[in-house]
Design an enzyme around this catalytic site. Structure first.
Site, PDB file in Angstrom:
ATOM      1  CB  THR A 108      -5.717 -23.579 -34.950  1.00  0.00           C
ATOM      2  OG1 THR A 108      -6.828 -24.076 -35.643  1.00  0.00           O
ATOM      3  CG2 THR A 108      -6.181 -22.663 -33.855  1.00  0.00           C
ATOM      4  NE  ARG A 143     -15.190 -26.271 -39.684  1.00  0.00           N
ATOM      5  CZ  ARG A 143     -14.075 -26.155 -38.962  1.00  0.00           C
ATOM      6  NH1 ARG A 143     -13.413 -25.013 -38.961  1.00  0.00           N
ATOM      7  NH2 ARG A 143     -13.612 -27.158 -38.269  1.00  0.00           N
ATOM      8  N   GLY A 146     -15.489 -23.293 -36.649  1.00  0.00           N
ATOM      9  CA  GLY A 146     -14.824 -24.327 -35.856  1.00  0.00           C
ATOM     10  C   GLY A 146     -14.808 -23.982 -34.380  1.00  0.00           C
ATOM     11  CG  ASP A 147     -11.545 -25.603 -32.260  1.00  0.00           C
ATOM     12  OD1 ASP A 147     -11.446 -25.827 -33.492  1.00  0.00           O
ATOM     13  OD2 ASP A 147     -10.553 -25.385 -31.531  1.00  0.00           O
ATOM     14  CB  THR A 180      -4.392 -26.585 -32.457  1.00  0.00           C
ATOM     15  OG1 THR A 180      -4.152 -27.017 -33.812  1.00  0.00           O
ATOM     16  CG2 THR A 180      -3.338 -27.223 -31.584  1.00  0.00           C
ATOM     17  N   GLY A 181      -6.732 -28.466 -33.745  1.00  0.00           N
ATOM     18  CA  GLY A 181      -7.073 -29.784 -34.285  1.00  0.00           C
ATOM     19  C   GLY A 181      -8.382 -29.718 -35.049  1.00  0.00           C
ATOM     20  CB  VAL A 182     -10.620 -32.374 -36.229  1.00  0.00           C
ATOM     21  CG1 VAL A 182     -11.907 -32.462 -37.057  1.00  0.00           C
ATOM     22  CG2 VAL A 182      -9.454 -33.006 -36.983  1.00  0.00           C
ATOM     23  N   GLY A 183     -11.844 -29.081 -35.550  1.00  0.00           N
ATOM     24  CA  GLY A 183     -12.754 -28.241 -34.771  1.00  0.00           C
ATOM     25  C   GLY A 183     -14.053 -28.918 -34.385  1.00  0.00           C
TER      26      GLY A 183
HETATM   27  N1  GLY Z   1      -9.208 -25.985 -35.042  1.00  0.00           N
HETATM   28  C1  GLY Z   1      -9.626 -25.088 -36.006  1.00  0.00           C
HETATM   29  C2  GLY Z   1     -10.809 -25.462 -36.760  1.00  0.00           C
HETATM   30  O1  GLY Z   1     -11.155 -26.613 -36.820  1.00  0.00           O
HETATM   31  O2  GLY Z   1     -11.440 -24.585 -37.282  1.00  0.00           O
END
Ligand code: GLY
Length: 323
Positions: A182, A209, A211-212, A232-235
C-alpha cells in the site's frame, strides 16, 4: 508488545506539509535507493501541486506510478494473476470517496477522488467502477508488471512445494516476502487536512477481496482542525481495528502526533499481533509522525519548514524529534 513499535518523529512540517509512505512490510532484498526515490517523488508531487488539500491525490498518484510500490503500476496480483486495486481519499471537511476491486484505471486514487467530489456515495466497486473510469476517460492500467508477475510466479511455486493452499500463507508472511504494502499520504494546509491510500492489496488474495485502503476510518481519515492519517498493513485487521479513526481521537483529546501514532500502533499490536500495521499522521498545526510494527516502512515528508526528505524506517532505528 510495546517494544515492537517503531516511531519516527514528531517532525515539524510547518502550516503546509505532507507525509507519505510506501508501505509497511518486510522489504527484504529491495533496493533502498529505488524505494526512497519512489516515496520522495510522492512528497515532491504534493509540493509541486501547491500542498492544498487536493495535492494529496497528486502525491498518491506519483506513488502509484512508481512501479516499485504495491499500488497502481506496481500492484501485487490476485491468486489468478490479475491486478485488482483499492483506493480512497478523505478531505477534512468530511468529503470522502473510495473505489474497490478495480482493474481499469492506471491511477485508482484519481477515480476515488472523482467519487469524493461528484457522488453522494462513498464507495463504488468492481465492474461498475471500471466502467465509470472508462467513461471519464481516465488512463488505462497496462496490466501486471514484469516485477509483479515474477513475484507471483515465485509465490505460486512456493505453494506448489507443499506450503499448502494460498490461504495457508498468512498475510503477514506474504508482506515479509513481497516487500511492502500500500501507499498513502496525509496532508495539512493551514488547518485543513486530507488523507488517502491506494493498494494492489494482499498478494494472492481471493478475487474480489477488498482491504482497508478504500474505507475511511480504517485505511485513512481526515478532520479539519484535528489531523489526517493513512494506514498500511494487513487490511483485514485494519478494517476491524480502524487505527486512523483511533489515532485522530487521540489527537482530538490533546495528544501529540508522536504519542498518538505510537499508541495507535501499540493498540493494534495488542489486538492483532506484530507485522500488521504502519501509519503516518499529521496534526492540524503541522507536526507529522510515522509508526509501525513491521520490519520496515519507507516514508518521505516535505513542508513549509522542511525540505523533501526520505528515509526507510526500520525496526531497529527508532528516532524521536521534539514537539
Ligand atoms: N493494506 C492493504 C490491504 O490489505 O489491502
Amino acid at each position: 508488545m510495546a517494544e515492537k513499535v517503531t516511531v519516527h518523529g514528531p517532525v515539524r512540517l510547518g502550516r503546509r506539509g505532507v507525509i507519505v509512505h510506501g508501505g509497511a512490510g518486510g522489504w527484504r532484498g529491495s533496493r533502498e535507493d529505488e524505494v526512497a526515490s519512489a516515496v520522495l517523488a510522492g512528497a515532491r508531487a504534493a509540493v509541486e501541486a501547491g500542498l492544498a488539500p487536493g495535492s494529496v491525490v497528486d502525491a498518491i498518484a506519483a506513488l502509484e506510478d512508481s512501479g516499485v510500490l504495491n499500488a497502481g503500476l506496481g500492484s501485487v496480483l490476485t491468486i489468478d494473476g490479475r491486478v485488482e486495486m483499492d483506493a480512497g481519499v478523505m478531505y477534512g471537511d468530511g468529503v470522502a470517496g473510495g473505489v474497490a476491486a478495480v482493474t481499469y484505471p492506471r491511477n485508482p486514487i484519481r477515480l476515488a477522488d472523482w467519487v469524493a467530489r461528484n457522488l453522494f456515495h462513498v464507495l463504488i466497486a468492481g465492474e461498475a467502477a471500471d466502467r465509470l473510469a472508462q467513461r471519464l476517460g481516465l488512463p488505462r492500467h497496462p496490466g501486471p508488471s514484469q516485477r509483479s508477475l515474477e513475484r507471483w510466479r515465485r509465490l505460486r511455486e512456493l505453494l506448489g512445494k507443499g506450503q499448502g493452499p494460498p490461504w495457508a500463507l498468512s498475510a503477514a508472511r506474504a508482506l515479509g516476502l513481497l516487500g511492502g504494502d500500500t501507499v498513502g499520504a496525509a496532508l495539512v494546509y493551514e488547518g485543513s487536512t486530507a488523507a488517502g491510500a491506494s493498494t494492489g492489496g494482499i498478494a494472492l488474495k481471493h478475487p474480489g477481496r477488498v482491504g482497508d485502503s478504500p474505507i475511511p476510518g480504517a485505511g485513512f481519515y481526515a478532520e479539519d482542525g484535528v489531523g489526517a492519517c493513512s494506514a498500511t498493513g494487513v487490511g483485514e485487521t485494519i478494517i476491524l481495528g480502524r487505527p486512523c479513526l483511533y489515532a485522530l481521537s487521540l489527537l482530538r483529546d490533546g495528544a501529540g502526533v508522536g504519542a498518538a501514532a505510537r499508541a495507535a500502533v501499540e493498540r493494534h499490536t495488542r489486538l492483532y499481533g506484530a507485522d500488521t500495521l504502519g501509519i503516518i499522521l499529521v496534526d492540524s498545526r503541522g507536526w507529522a509522525a510515522a509508526a509501525m510494527n513491521t520490519e520496515a516502512m519507507p516514508v518521505a515528508y516535505a513542508g513549509e519548514r522542511v525540505e523533501p526528505t526520505a528515509l526507510i524506517l526500520k525496526r531497529s532505528t527508532e528516532s524521536r524529534g521534539k514537539q
